[in-house]
Design an enzyme around this catalytic site. Structure first.
Site, PDB file in Angstrom:
ATOM      1  N   HIS A 150      41.105  36.091  40.049  1.00  0.00           N
ATOM      2  CA  HIS A 150      41.229  36.022  38.603  1.00  0.00           C
ATOM      3  C   HIS A 150      42.668  36.333  38.216  1.00  0.00           C
ATOM      4  CE1 HIS A 150      36.932  35.771  37.993  1.00  0.00           C
ATOM      5  NE2 HIS A 150      36.768  36.759  38.850  1.00  0.00           N
ATOM      6  N   CYS A 191      43.475  32.032  36.960  1.00  0.00           N
ATOM      7  CA  CYS A 191      43.690  31.626  35.583  1.00  0.00           C
ATOM      8  C   CYS A 191      45.127  31.967  35.202  1.00  0.00           C
ATOM      9  CB  CYS A 191      42.742  32.381  34.644  1.00  0.00           C
ATOM     10  SG  CYS A 191      41.041  31.828  34.799  1.00  0.00           S
TER      11      CYS A 191
END
Ligand SMILES: *[C@@H]1O[C@H](CO)[C@@H](O)[C@H](O)[C@H]1NC(C)=O
Ligand SMILES: *[C@@H]1O[C@H](CO)[C@@H](O)[C@H](O)[C@H]1NC(C)=O
Length: 443
Positions: A150, A191
């Site tokens: 992430h 991300c």
């Protein structure tokens, strides 16, 4: 030397099969690799699956284990939620990618600090930690780094904390000063991963690809209904399946980039750093022993098994719970999953509300608060403010690694800092607002 490479390609392509390419065609250097999956928990199966697959690629192309350093939490293969104990796959019905993966740094040893020590070749600093293995590369060697997790603006996640863009960039600069590589290639999936390379110089022989630009989500793919999780991430699947299907002794990094960028329709794959490196062959960074090529069908964007199951990473937890709910046969099971869905939605709202309360306390003005709570994708210039305020939010309000959803509201901190509010003002407000007991599980 490029002439020699070109010649050999010609020779091979006219079909002189007996000609065996030496392991390294243009110098005597070695290849070293660092592979990091930054997440934990079964919900994030895909990150460790990607990294295990990357290891299998290096291994099958002849890179010895003592030149590959793997950091992963290692809670997937033997998770009680894994219906195939001891095995991890990275595509539907795919091979086990877990077998043989070195466990250099696992569990709580998977930290940004240890990662930076691995990069720096800091043997002393890692004495007694994990395998203690560090990059042992020198000025003639190539280095490949693959990171999967992430992310958030200027942040790459780790299982308990996170890595900031400028600490990563400084580590890369240090490696360059200390002549730890001839060339280095970094593939990063997260991300907002483009934000991790915004200060990467273009003249230190470092080349990088990000899965997404600095404001986009990266995407998961290959939902497996038996395993109840996503098996991979789009960018990672695309570069690795391309590597599996191509002759890496011939394919250039540029060719791989153009294929991966075309097939990753979910986000913008970007190149950073010294782009001239992209004329090099993929094999120079994943190993040059060419193995049997995997046969995947031709790419069809409308019927691609990864793309047609892709999902923005932040949407994965709710969607996974929802699918568990849909699949639950017994009423009791369905109720359980519905409760999980409702609770997660509610607790995500709680995170956002708390951020809004902090922002309101800092700005003292409702229209400024609305402005700060709008994700208008500011670039980060006020690094110190962003880091200090993010650390406060992590320490005082929501542990980011236990509550990955909290990463999705950090844009408000970027906005505050870029508009001249200080980290101290943020911290004071956070102390006043976050008066609740520590929370986990808001994913
Ligand atoms: C990132 O991609 C999005 C499209 O998804 C685009 O709107 C945005 O402008 C891009 N951002 C940058 C910084 O290139
Ligand atoms: C996705 O593509 C694969 C083959 O490429 C196909 O078998 C599958 O049915 C497709 N799934 C969806 C949901 O379209």
């Amino acid at each position: 030397m490029r002439v020699l490479v070109a010649l050999m390609v010609v020779v091979v392509s006219v079909g002189v099969q007996a000609l065996v390419m030496p392991a390294s065609t243009d110098d005597s250097g070695d290849l070293w690799a660092v592979l990091v999956a930054g997440s934990k928990t079964y919900m994030n199966y895909r990150h460790q699956a990607d990294v295990c697959h990357a290891y299998q690629i290096l291994h099958s192309h002849g890179v010895p284990d003592d030149h590959i350093i793997v950091m992963m939490f290692d809670d997937i293969a033997n998770s009680p939620e894994n219906p195939t104990p001891g095995k991890i796959i990275n595509r539907p019905d795919g091979p086990d990618v877990y077998q043989g993966v070195p466990k250099d740094y696992t569990g709580t040893d998977v930290t940004p600090e240890n990662f930076l020590k691995v990069l720096a070749g800091d043997t002393e600093g890692l004495k007694g930690v994990g395998s203690g293995k560090v990059l042992g590369s020198g000025p003639n060697d190539r280095v490949f780094i693959n990171l999967v997790d992430h992310g958030a603006p200027g942040i790459f996640g780790f299982p308990t904390t996170f890595l900031y863009e400028n600490d990563f960039t400084n580590a890369i600069l240090g490696m360059s000063r200390n002549k730890q590589f001839k060339e280095m290639t970094i593939y990063l999936e997260a991300c907002e991963s483009g934000s991790m390379f915004k200060n990467l110089p273009d003249d230190i022989n470092v080349y990088a690809l990000s899965a997404a630009n600095s404001t986009q989500s990266s995407y998961a793919c290959y939902f497996d209904s038996a395993r109840r999780t996503f098996l991979g991430d789009v960018f990672s699947i695309k570069w690795m399946e391309d590597t599996d299907r191509e002759d890496v002794t011939k394919e250039s990094l540029l060719k791989q980039y153009s294929i991966v960028a075309k097939e990753t329709t979910t986000s913008q794959v970007l190149q950073f750093g010294q782009l001239s490196i992209d004329t090099q062959r993929v094999g120079q960074f994943v190993g040059d022993d060419q193995t049997t090529l995997d046969t995947f069908g031709p790419f069809n964007p409308l019927n691609d098994p990864c793309l047609n199951s892709s999902m923005a990473s932040p949407d994965v937890p709710l969607a996974t719970l929802q699918m568990n709910h849909n699949n639950a046969v017994a009423d009791l099971g369905a109720d359980f999953w519905q409760t999980q869905v409702d609770m997660l939605q509610e607790s995500r709202g709680f995170v956002k509300d708390k951020m809004r309360e902090i922002v309101a306390a800092v700005t003292g003005d409702s229209s400024l608060t609305n402005q700060m709570m709008t994700n208008n994708h500011h670039q980060i210039h006020k690094n110190k403010c962003y880091q200090a305020a993010t650390n406060s939010f992590h320490d005082i309000c929501f542990d980011l690694s236990e509550n990955t959803y909290a990463m999705r509201v950090l844009y408000a901190i970027v906005n505050l800092c870029e508009h001249g509010y200080t980290a101290d003002e943020f911290t004071t407000a956070a102390r006043a607002v976050c008066d609740f007991d520590p929370i986990t599980g808001i994913i």
